[in-house]
Scaffold this active site. Structure first.
Site: not given
Ligand code: NAI
Length: 269
Positions: A152, A165
């Site tokens: 990401s 995350y």
């Protein structure tokens, strides 16, 4: 793309979103695909149907086959079984796409330990377990191979309220580089992609609301969110022989999100 026909690729979390698009694209490129899913068997069937349709637009790839495997990547026994069943079915495994991922949001001071463990378990432990099993197979069969981690932009951009995350994707970046270095001489390449905001179910909180979507897109230099197909194209490239000399890299596919957009206009003298 060169070198993908006849390869076998395992894609984790391939019943939706980016994983689904990667499975379809790799089938289109001539790979046999293993579609891992967690609970959404209908989504996995949909991936299978679309992959076969795409593969068969190219007659040479019409022999492409798919295997659907249920499994929770965060569980060691499931990760071992996923890789072993892929090898048992196709006789080999050449490409692993660590795509399965989850997220939760919470102010960090209130983040529950169980929630933290869940996100790290799927995003990082699952990726490590699947990579470990795949690399073991590649080494014992003396085959080259490719591992691609779906990371990401939050591998490098901190994301307040998404602590677990951010940690998982930051860790994934170091996993990419560490494994790449450890196995470069064995012909095993390890890379990642870092998607920016992409229209998939993980983002349905803003993708389905035009006002919220516009707000998200206002922060992206290119002015729009990305698509799963754009992520899948980069994965196909990294898995192919076109990327034969690339290892240990995370390729950000983000419409410019990692370019420090606030510097578009000079704000200092
Ligand atoms: P998604 O929610 O459609 O896909 C995630 C997939 O992971 C789902 O198919 C889900 O069933 C699967 N999954 C969840 N837990 C699992 C488990 N324990 N075992 C096996 N599979 C499991 O969302 P999306 O966007 O396609 O996400 C794919 C990857 O892309 C994730 O790793 C995510 O972090 C990453 N990503 C997505 C971005 C976006 O804006 N959509 C941006 C940056 C990265």
């Amino acid at each position: 793309m060169k070198g993908l026909v006849g390869k076998t690729a395992l894609i984790t979390g391939a019943s939706s979103g980016i994983g689904q698009a990667i499975a379809i694209r790799l089938a289109e490129e001539g790979c046999n695909i293993v579609i891992n899913y967690h609970s959404d068997s209908e989504g996995a069937e949909d991936t299978h149907r679309q992959a076969m349709e795409k593969a068969c637009t190219d007659v040479e790839n019409c022999g492409v086959k798919a295997l659907l495997l249920k499994g929770d990547v965060s569980k060691e026994e499931d990760a071992i079984a996923l890789v072993q069943q892929s090898i048992d079915h196709f006789g080999q495994l050449d490409i692993l796409i660590n795509n399965a991922g989850v997220q939760t949001d919470s102010p960090s001071e209130a983040l529950e330990a169980d929630s933290f463990d869940w996100v790290l378990g799927v995003n990082l432990r699952g990726a490590y377990l699947c990579a470990r099993e795949t690399i073991k197979h590649l080494l014992s069969s003396d085959r080259p191979g490719s591992v691609i981690n779906i990371s990401s932009v939050h591998e490098i951009i901190p994301r307040p309220q998404y602590l677990s995350y951010s940690i998982s994707k930051g860790g994934m970046g170091n996993m990419t580089r560490t494994l790449a270095l450890e196995y470069a001489a064995k012909g095993i390449r390890v890379n990642g992609i870092g998607p920016g905001a992409t229209v998939t179910p993980i983002n349905d909180e803003w993708t389905d609301d035009p006002a919220k979507k516009a707000e998200v897109e206002s922060h992206i230099p290119m002015g729009r969110a990305g698509t799963s197909e754009e992520m899948a194209a980069a994965v196909a490239f990294l898995a192919s022989d076109e990327a034969a000399y690339i290892t240990g890299q995370t390729l950000y596919i983000d419409g410019g999100l990692t370019l420090y957009a606030d510097f578009r206009e000079a704000w200092s003298a």
